[in-house]
Write a protein that holds these residues in place. Structure first.
Motif, PDB file in Angstrom:
ATOM      1  N   VAL A 171      -6.944   3.725  -7.906  1.00  0.00           N
ATOM      2  CA  VAL A 171      -6.025   2.674  -8.354  1.00  0.00           C
ATOM      3  C   VAL A 171      -4.703   3.276  -8.795  1.00  0.00           C
ATOM      4  CG1 VAL A 171      -5.637   0.927 -10.147  1.00  0.00           C
ATOM      5  CG2 VAL A 171      -7.825   1.021  -8.949  1.00  0.00           C
ATOM      6  N   ARG A 172      -4.755   4.395  -9.507  1.00  0.00           N
ATOM      7  CA  ARG A 172      -3.514   5.033  -9.950  1.00  0.00           C
ATOM      8  C   ARG A 172      -2.668   5.498  -8.770  1.00  0.00           C
ATOM      9  NH1 ARG A 172      -2.982   7.001 -15.191  1.00  0.00           N
ATOM     10  NH2 ARG A 172      -0.920   7.626 -14.444  1.00  0.00           N
ATOM     11  N   VAL A 173      -3.312   6.019  -7.741  1.00  0.00           N
ATOM     12  CA  VAL A 173      -2.575   6.577  -6.607  1.00  0.00           C
ATOM     13  C   VAL A 173      -2.058   5.488  -5.667  1.00  0.00           C
ATOM     14  CG1 VAL A 173      -2.837   7.965  -4.498  1.00  0.00           C
ATOM     15  CG2 VAL A 173      -3.753   8.797  -6.673  1.00  0.00           C
ATOM     16  N   ALA A 174      -2.850   4.447  -5.459  1.00  0.00           N
ATOM     17  CA  ALA A 174      -2.545   3.479  -4.401  1.00  0.00           C
ATOM     18  C   ALA A 174      -1.860   2.204  -4.876  1.00  0.00           C
ATOM     19  CB  ALA A 174      -3.837   3.104  -3.661  1.00  0.00           C
ATOM     20  N   THR A 175      -1.693   2.010  -6.171  1.00  0.00           N
ATOM     21  CA  THR A 175      -1.132   0.737  -6.648  1.00  0.00           C
ATOM     22  C   THR A 175       0.271   0.494  -6.111  1.00  0.00           C
ATOM     23  OG1 THR A 175      -2.461   0.710  -8.665  1.00  0.00           O
ATOM     24  CG2 THR A 175      -0.426  -0.557  -8.683  1.00  0.00           C
ATOM     25  N   ARG A 176       1.123   1.505  -6.168  1.00  0.00           N
ATOM     26  CA  ARG A 176       2.523   1.294  -5.741  1.00  0.00           C
ATOM     27  C   ARG A 176       2.640   0.941  -4.269  1.00  0.00           C
ATOM     28  NH1 ARG A 176       6.920   5.441  -7.879  1.00  0.00           N
ATOM     29  NH2 ARG A 176       6.182   4.422  -9.782  1.00  0.00           N
ATOM     30  N   PRO A 177       2.032   1.700  -3.340  1.00  0.00           N
ATOM     31  CA  PRO A 177       2.158   1.307  -1.926  1.00  0.00           C
ATOM     32  C   PRO A 177       1.498  -0.032  -1.616  1.00  0.00           C
ATOM     33  CG  PRO A 177       0.664   3.173  -2.176  1.00  0.00           C
ATOM     34  CD  PRO A 177       1.365   3.006  -3.474  1.00  0.00           C
ATOM     35  N   VAL A 178       0.372  -0.316  -2.254  1.00  0.00           N
ATOM     36  CA  VAL A 178      -0.278  -1.606  -2.012  1.00  0.00           C
ATOM     37  C   VAL A 178       0.573  -2.747  -2.575  1.00  0.00           C
ATOM     38  CG1 VAL A 178      -2.331  -3.004  -2.504  1.00  0.00           C
ATOM     39  CG2 VAL A 178      -2.581  -0.604  -1.899  1.00  0.00           C
ATOM     40  N   ALA A 179       1.265  -2.510  -3.667  1.00  0.00           N
ATOM     41  CA  ALA A 179       2.152  -3.538  -4.223  1.00  0.00           C
ATOM     42  C   ALA A 179       3.275  -3.865  -3.244  1.00  0.00           C
ATOM     43  CB  ALA A 179       2.725  -3.072  -5.558  1.00  0.00           C
ATOM     44  N   ARG A 180       3.790  -2.848  -2.553  1.00  0.00           N
ATOM     45  CA  ARG A 180       4.827  -3.108  -1.551  1.00  0.00           C
ATOM     46  C   ARG A 180       4.271  -3.932  -0.391  1.00  0.00           C
ATOM     47  NH1 ARG A 180       6.667   2.359  -2.789  1.00  0.00           N
ATOM     48  NH2 ARG A 180       5.373   3.192  -1.104  1.00  0.00           N
ATOM     49  N   ILE A 181       3.046  -3.625   0.013  1.00  0.00           N
ATOM     50  CA  ILE A 181       2.410  -4.416   1.073  1.00  0.00           C
ATOM     51  C   ILE A 181       2.210  -5.848   0.607  1.00  0.00           C
ATOM     52  CG2 ILE A 181       0.299  -4.676   2.429  1.00  0.00           C
ATOM     53  CD1 ILE A 181       0.023  -1.629   2.349  1.00  0.00           C
ATOM     54  N   THR A 182       1.791  -6.013  -0.642  1.00  0.00           N
ATOM     55  CA  THR A 182       1.591  -7.352  -1.204  1.00  0.00           C
ATOM     56  C   THR A 182       2.879  -8.159  -1.183  1.00  0.00           C
ATOM     57  OG1 THR A 182      -0.195  -6.574  -2.640  1.00  0.00           O
ATOM     58  CG2 THR A 182       0.932  -8.601  -3.288  1.00  0.00           C
ATOM     59  N   LEU A 183       3.967  -7.508  -1.549  1.00  0.00           N
ATOM     60  CA  LEU A 183       5.261  -8.193  -1.551  1.00  0.00           C
ATOM     61  C   LEU A 183       5.642  -8.634  -0.142  1.00  0.00           C
ATOM     62  CD1 LEU A 183       7.441  -8.970  -3.591  1.00  0.00           C
ATOM     63  CD2 LEU A 183       8.614  -6.837  -3.041  1.00  0.00           C
ATOM     64  N   ALA A 184       5.376  -7.788   0.838  1.00  0.00           N
ATOM     65  CA  ALA A 184       5.669  -8.149   2.230  1.00  0.00           C
ATOM     66  C   ALA A 184       4.772  -9.296   2.691  1.00  0.00           C
ATOM     67  CB  ALA A 184       5.479  -6.933   3.126  1.00  0.00           C
ATOM     68  N   MET A 185       3.527  -9.298   2.263  1.00  0.00           N
ATOM     69  CA  MET A 185       2.601 -10.370   2.645  1.00  0.00           C
ATOM     70  C   MET A 185       3.052 -11.706   2.076  1.00  0.00           C
ATOM     71  SD  MET A 185      -1.044  -8.373   2.143  1.00  0.00           S
ATOM     72  CE  MET A 185      -2.030  -9.839   2.463  1.00  0.00           C
ATOM     73  N   ARG A 186       3.618 -11.700   0.883  1.00  0.00           N
ATOM     74  CA  ARG A 186       4.077 -12.954   0.279  1.00  0.00           C
ATOM     75  C   ARG A 186       5.249 -13.553   1.042  1.00  0.00           C
ATOM     76  NH1 ARG A 186       3.463 -11.505  -6.215  1.00  0.00           N
ATOM     77  NH2 ARG A 186       1.242 -12.022  -6.305  1.00  0.00           N
ATOM     78  N   GLY A 187       5.951 -12.742   1.801  1.00  0.00           N
ATOM     79  CA  GLY A 187       7.047 -13.256   2.614  1.00  0.00           C
ATOM     80  C   GLY A 187       6.650 -13.503   4.057  1.00  0.00           C
ATOM     81  N   SER A 188       5.350 -13.374   4.353  1.00  0.00           N
ATOM     82  CA  SER A 188       4.882 -13.537   5.724  1.00  0.00           C
ATOM     83  C   SER A 188       4.939 -15.008   6.147  1.00  0.00           C
ATOM     84  CB  SER A 188       3.440 -13.014   5.849  1.00  0.00           C
ATOM     85  OG  SER A 188       2.901 -13.317   7.113  1.00  0.00           O
ATOM     86  N   SER A 189       5.081 -15.206   7.437  1.00  0.00           N
ATOM     87  CA  SER A 189       5.077 -16.560   7.986  1.00  0.00           C
ATOM     88  C   SER A 189       3.666 -17.019   8.363  1.00  0.00           C
ATOM     89  CB  SER A 189       5.983 -16.632   9.222  1.00  0.00           C
ATOM     90  OG  SER A 189       5.541 -15.713  10.207  1.00  0.00           O
ATOM     91  N   THR A 190       2.699 -16.106   8.284  1.00  0.00           N
ATOM     92  CA  THR A 190       1.305 -16.439   8.588  1.00  0.00           C
ATOM     93  C   THR A 190       0.663 -17.060   7.360  1.00  0.00           C
ATOM     94  OG1 THR A 190       1.206 -14.561  10.113  1.00  0.00           O
ATOM     95  CG2 THR A 190      -0.895 -15.546   9.416  1.00  0.00           C
ATOM     96  N   GLY A 191       0.112 -18.254   7.530  1.00  0.00           N
ATOM     97  CA  GLY A 191      -0.407 -18.998   6.389  1.00  0.00           C
ATOM     98  C   GLY A 191      -1.518 -18.292   5.633  1.00  0.00           C
TER      99      GLY A 191
END
Length: 251
Positions: A171-191
């Motif tokens: 969790v300590r190592v992967a939180t930052r990159p996964v957070a960036r992926i999460t942010l991109a997913m929130r802007g996705s056009s796929t429902g």
């Protein structure tokens, strides 16, 4: 030759046989029911985090994934360290409360305890308020594996620590990159993708929030002629008046 953990195993299993039958049955059920409860808490933690910032959702998603990684690591240890189950190996031990696992299903470390330790810490990181619930749950689940007679005490202790350590580090190592992926997913056009990532923090105004007053509409009238605006010397400080000079008025 008996070891200290052999003696402790015998003491715990003898204590188990002295408890009421309903308590024994509860311990048997808890060894499996605890896993189900951890799974439900993972879902609730993810649902809560969908309206949080991307890092909160990242931790909530990483918690079960890291728990799965810890479980795989536990299985790898089992394939290397072929420790026989105490229900077959410890001489003079009472019959376990549940069926002893077959030969080849090795004892060290305890998979249940590894999952419990990983889930407890993962949920505590994703949802700190329930740490007081998840940590005791994990300890009780680990103890129940010795109580029912299928693990040594050192199996469950190592499992707890191993699972907790793996989740904490991942969790300590992967939180930052996964957070960036999460942010991109929130802007996705796929429902489905956008639904999984959630809407994020609410941008609306809550009840009682102050609404800024609208800016005043521009006046339709042209601004009045102010000689001081054109001639700073027209202001007379002693009399605090503006000397008019009609010759400077625009024609």
């Amino acid at each position: 030759m008996d070891t200290m953990t052999d003696d402790l195993y015998r003491d715990i299993t003898e204590f188990a046989h002295d408890t009421p039958s309903w308590f024994q049955h509860l311990a048997e059920v808890w060894t499996e029911l605890g896993l189900l409860l951890f799974g439900v808490l993972f879902i609730v933690a993810w649902w809560r985090a969908r309206r949080g910032d991307p890092r909160a959702l990242a931790v909530a998603v990483l918690a079960p994934l890291a728990t799965a990684v810890a479980y795989v690591g536990s299985e790898l240890f089992k394939s290397v360290i072929d420790e026989e189950r105490p229900c077959r190996a410890v001489s003079g031990a009472l019959t376990p409360l549940v069926e002893c696992p077959p030969h080849g299903d090795w004892s060290f470390p305890s998979n249940h305890s590894t999952i419990a330790g990983a889930a407890a810490i993962g949920l505590a990181l994703a949802w700190p308020r329930i740490a007081a619930l998840t940590v005791p749950m994990a300890v009780l689940m680990a103890f129940s594996r010795v109580f029912v007679g299928v693990h040594y005490p050192h199996d469950v202790m190592v499992g707890l620590v191993f699972g907790a350590l793996i989740v904490f580090l991942l969790v300590r190592v992967a939180t930052r990159p996964v957070a960036r992926i999460t942010l991109a997913m929130r802007g996705s056009s796929t429902g489905v993708v956008k639904w999984f990532a959630g809407p994020g923090p609410s941008r609306g105004r809550g009840r009682g929030a102050r609404v800024p007053a609208p800016a005043p509409a521009p006046s339709a009238q042209p601004p009045a002629y102010d000689p001081a605006a054109y001639d700073p010397a027209a202001y007379d400080p002693p009399t605090m008046t503006i000397r008019r000079d009609d010759t400077q008025q625009p024609r």
